[in-house]
Design an enzyme around this catalytic site. Structure first.
Site, mmCIF file in Angstrom:
data_model
loop_
_atom_site.group_PDB
_atom_site.id
_atom_site.type_symbol
_atom_site.label_atom_id
_atom_site.label_comp_id
_atom_site.label_asym_id
_atom_site.label_seq_id
_atom_site.Cartn_x
_atom_site.Cartn_y
_atom_site.Cartn_z
ATOM 1 N N SER A 1 36.996 47.000 33.072
ATOM 2 C CA SER A 1 36.397 47.447 31.926
ATOM 3 C C SER A 1 36.206 48.749 32.735
ATOM 4 O O SER A 1 36.095 48.434 34.289
ATOM 5 C CB SER A 1 35.405 46.491 31.380
ATOM 6 O OG SER A 1 34.334 46.654 31.623
ATOM 7 N N LEU B 1 29.166 44.930 29.359
ATOM 8 C CA LEU B 1 28.757 46.278 29.491
ATOM 9 C C LEU B 1 30.705 47.296 29.629
ATOM 10 O O LEU B 1 30.789 46.819 31.195
ATOM 11 C CB LEU B 1 28.165 47.114 29.357
ATOM 12 C CG LEU B 1 26.449 46.950 29.375
ATOM 13 C CD1 LEU B 1 25.752 47.716 29.868
ATOM 14 C CD2 LEU B 1 26.558 46.521 28.185
ATOM 15 N N HIS C 1 36.873 42.053 35.873
ATOM 16 C CA HIS C 1 35.553 40.745 36.046
ATOM 17 C C HIS C 1 36.287 39.556 36.512
ATOM 18 O O HIS C 1 36.018 39.036 37.166
ATOM 19 C CB HIS C 1 35.704 40.611 34.346
ATOM 20 C CG HIS C 1 34.684 42.023 33.602
ATOM 21 N ND1 HIS C 1 33.689 41.632 33.569
ATOM 22 C CD2 HIS C 1 35.362 42.912 33.172
ATOM 23 C CE1 HIS C 1 33.232 42.670 33.626
ATOM 24 N NE2 HIS C 1 34.243 43.901 32.578
ATOM 25 N N LEU D 1 40.482 38.003 37.755
ATOM 26 C CA LEU D 1 41.965 37.629 37.591
ATOM 27 C C LEU D 1 42.212 35.600 38.094
ATOM 28 O O LEU D 1 41.325 34.954 39.018
ATOM 29 C CB LEU D 1 42.607 38.263 39.550
ATOM 30 C CG LEU D 1 43.251 37.552 39.236
ATOM 31 C CD1 LEU D 1 44.518 37.794 39.262
ATOM 32 C CD2 LEU D 1 43.398 37.922 41.592
ATOM 33 N N TYR E 1 41.044 39.190 49.153
ATOM 34 C CA TYR E 1 41.191 40.371 48.029
ATOM 35 C C TYR E 1 41.325 41.727 49.530
ATOM 36 O O TYR E 1 41.632 42.445 49.054
ATOM 37 C CB TYR E 1 39.860 40.697 47.518
ATOM 38 C CG TYR E 1 39.549 39.959 46.012
ATOM 39 C CD1 TYR E 1 40.658 40.067 45.472
ATOM 40 C CD2 TYR E 1 38.755 39.031 46.201
ATOM 41 C CE1 TYR E 1 41.215 39.663 44.305
ATOM 42 C CE2 TYR E 1 39.063 38.375 44.603
ATOM 43 C CZ TYR E 1 39.969 38.752 43.804
ATOM 44 O OH TYR E 1 40.127 38.267 42.758
HETATM 45 C C1 LIG Z 1 42.697 32.447 43.511
HETATM 46 C C2 LIG Z 1 43.789 33.047 42.340
HETATM 47 C C3 LIG Z 1 43.982 33.919 41.794
HETATM 48 C C4 LIG Z 1 45.360 33.511 43.674
HETATM 49 O O1 LIG Z 1 46.141 33.484 43.357
HETATM 50 P P1 LIG Z 1 48.037 32.797 43.617
HETATM 51 O O2 LIG Z 1 48.825 33.428 42.948
HETATM 52 O O3 LIG Z 1 47.307 31.063 43.686
HETATM 53 O O4 LIG Z 1 47.857 33.400 44.794
HETATM 54 P P2 LIG Z 1 48.597 33.781 45.875
HETATM 55 O O5 LIG Z 1 49.513 32.904 45.993
HETATM 56 O O6 LIG Z 1 48.940 35.438 45.425
HETATM 57 O O7 LIG Z 1 48.084 33.468 47.565
HETATM 58 C C5 LIG Z 1 47.990 32.849 48.151
HETATM 59 C C6 LIG Z 1 46.884 33.114 49.303
HETATM 60 O O8 LIG Z 1 45.408 33.347 48.292
HETATM 61 C C7 LIG Z 1 43.890 32.683 48.452
HETATM 62 N N1 LIG Z 1 43.504 31.817 48.203
HETATM 63 C C8 LIG Z 1 43.814 31.051 46.521
HETATM 64 N N2 LIG Z 1 43.368 30.413 46.511
HETATM 65 C C9 LIG Z 1 42.375 30.478 47.624
HETATM 66 C C10 LIG Z 1 40.832 29.448 47.495
HETATM 67 N N3 LIG Z 1 40.744 28.688 46.165
HETATM 68 N N4 LIG Z 1 40.854 29.028 48.339
HETATM 69 C C11 LIG Z 1 40.510 30.608 49.986
HETATM 70 N N5 LIG Z 1 42.193 30.714 49.853
HETATM 71 C C12 LIG Z 1 42.755 31.473 48.432
HETATM 72 C C13 LIG Z 1 44.491 32.545 50.406
HETATM 73 O O9 LIG Z 1 44.595 33.541 50.887
HETATM 74 C C14 LIG Z 1 46.482 32.051 49.688
HETATM 75 O O10 LIG Z 1 47.254 32.450 51.223
HETATM 76 P P3 LIG Z 1 47.451 31.267 51.788
HETATM 77 O O11 LIG Z 1 48.615 31.317 51.486
HETATM 78 O O12 LIG Z 1 47.955 32.559 52.852
HETATM 79 O O13 LIG Z 1 46.018 30.896 52.284
HETATM 80 C C15 LIG Z 1 44.026 31.049 42.103
HETATM 81 O O14 LIG Z 1 44.579 31.003 43.124
HETATM 82 C C16 LIG Z 1 43.029 31.069 40.808
HETATM 83 O O15 LIG Z 1 43.915 31.724 39.549
HETATM 84 N N6 LIG Z 1 42.241 30.357 40.970
HETATM 85 C C17 LIG Z 1 41.307 30.257 39.787
HETATM 86 C C18 LIG Z 1 40.338 31.124 39.756
HETATM 87 C C19 LIG Z 1 39.868 32.554 40.172
HETATM 88 O O16 LIG Z 1 39.134 31.547 41.272
HETATM 89 N N7 LIG Z 1 39.726 33.684 40.158
HETATM 90 C C20 LIG Z 1 39.475 34.635 41.396
HETATM 91 C C21 LIG Z 1 38.107 35.105 40.894
HETATM 92 S S1 LIG Z 1 37.040 35.855 41.788
#
Ligand SMILES: CC(C)(COP(=O)(O)OP(=O)(O)OC[C@H]1O[C@@H](n2cnc3c(N)ncnc32)[C@H](O)[C@@H]1OP(=O)(O)O)[C@@H](O)C(=O)NCCC(=O)NCCS
Length: 201
Positions: free
Chosen positions: A91, A105, A116, A118, A162
């Site tokens: 947002s 908001l 917010h 991902l 990130y």
């Molecule tokens: C975090 C999240 C969005 C990452 O998406 P993803 O498709 O699994 O991630 P990608 O495959 O693109 O990338 C993998 C990288 O994510 C990071 N990562 C993913 N989950 C992680 C976790 N729980 N802790 C630490 N690093 C994590 C690692 O750096 C990993 O890199 P590596 O493969 O070299 O270890 C996903 O795991 C998720 O939905 N998690 C639960 C919800 C969440 O925590 N969302 C973020 C809110 S800020």
């Protein structure tokens, strides 16, 4: 995933060749903004990703509906054969840093997108989808003329994730949820858009 290449963004959607027509019409992969009708699917992913882990989640169902009604254009969903597998909800925000009000908001006159949430469906994690979706979302924001910045708050363990996507640490976030504390991160949308314009592509 080590870094995000341009390839997934540029890769064309797979189209059936004339000799191999699909039996159904749902696209294999589709990226589109979400609508309030997607709120339940969004919340199902959130429930598993956050509530089952910490009892909290970034957006409750009514808040998901709220933002998808007010600013659906700041959301992006990844659908595989019609099923939501990953999403981002944002947002607009009008301050340099996030405050607790930012959680509820939408400030349409702001220049900053507050991301917010991902989240990727459990069975699709660690396949690059979270990185690709965020990368596409940032590319999309760079096409929106009024957007200058993107802000998000995340737990410490996700800071490296990130950072790989170009976010920089701003410091501890003023928002806390129960015992949870967060790091606030910034992405210069405008800076990248300017660089692109000046480099002529
Ligand atoms: C975090 C999240 C969005 C990452 O998406 P993803 O498709 O699994 O991630 P990608 O495959 O693109 O990338 C993998 C990288 O994510 C990071 N990562 C993913 N989950 C992680 C976790 N729980 N802790 C630490 N690093 C994590 C690692 O750096 C990993 O890199 P590596 O493969 O070299 O270890 C996903 O795991 C998720 O939905 N998690 C639960 C919800 C969440 O925590 N969302 C973020 C809110 S800020």
């Amino acid at each position: 995933m080590s870094g995000v290449s341009a390839m997934p963004f540029l890769k064309p959607m797979s189209l059936p060749s004339p000799g191999r027509q699909r039996r159904h019409t749902l696209p294999a992969s589709e990226f589109r903004p979400l609508s309030p009708q997607d709120a339940v699917s969004v919340f199902e992913i959130e429930r598993e990703a956050f509530i089952s882990v910490s009892g909290e989640c970034p957006l409750h169902l009514d808040e998901v509906r709220h933002f998808l009604t007010l600013c659906p254009e700041l959301s992006l969903g990844w659908f595989e054969e019609g099923r939501l597998v990953a999403f981002i909800i944002g947002s607009m925000w009008d301050q340099d840093r996030l405050t607790p009000e930012a959680l509820t908001l939408h400030k349409p006159k702001g220049r900053t997108v507050h991301i917010h949430v991902l989240a990727v469906h459990r069975t699709f994690r660690q396949q690059g989808k979270g990185s690709i979706l965020m990368w596409r979302y940032l590319q999309y924001l760079r096409c929106l003329p009024k957007v200058r910045h993107a802000l998000l708050m995340c737990e410490e363990l996700l800071v490296p994730f990130y950072k790989k996507l170009g976010f920089k640490i701003l410091g501890p976030c003023a928002i806390t949820v129960g015992n949870l504390t967060f790091t606030e991160m910034h992405n210069a949308i405008w800076g990248h858009a300017l660089m692109r314009r000046n480099s002529g592509y």
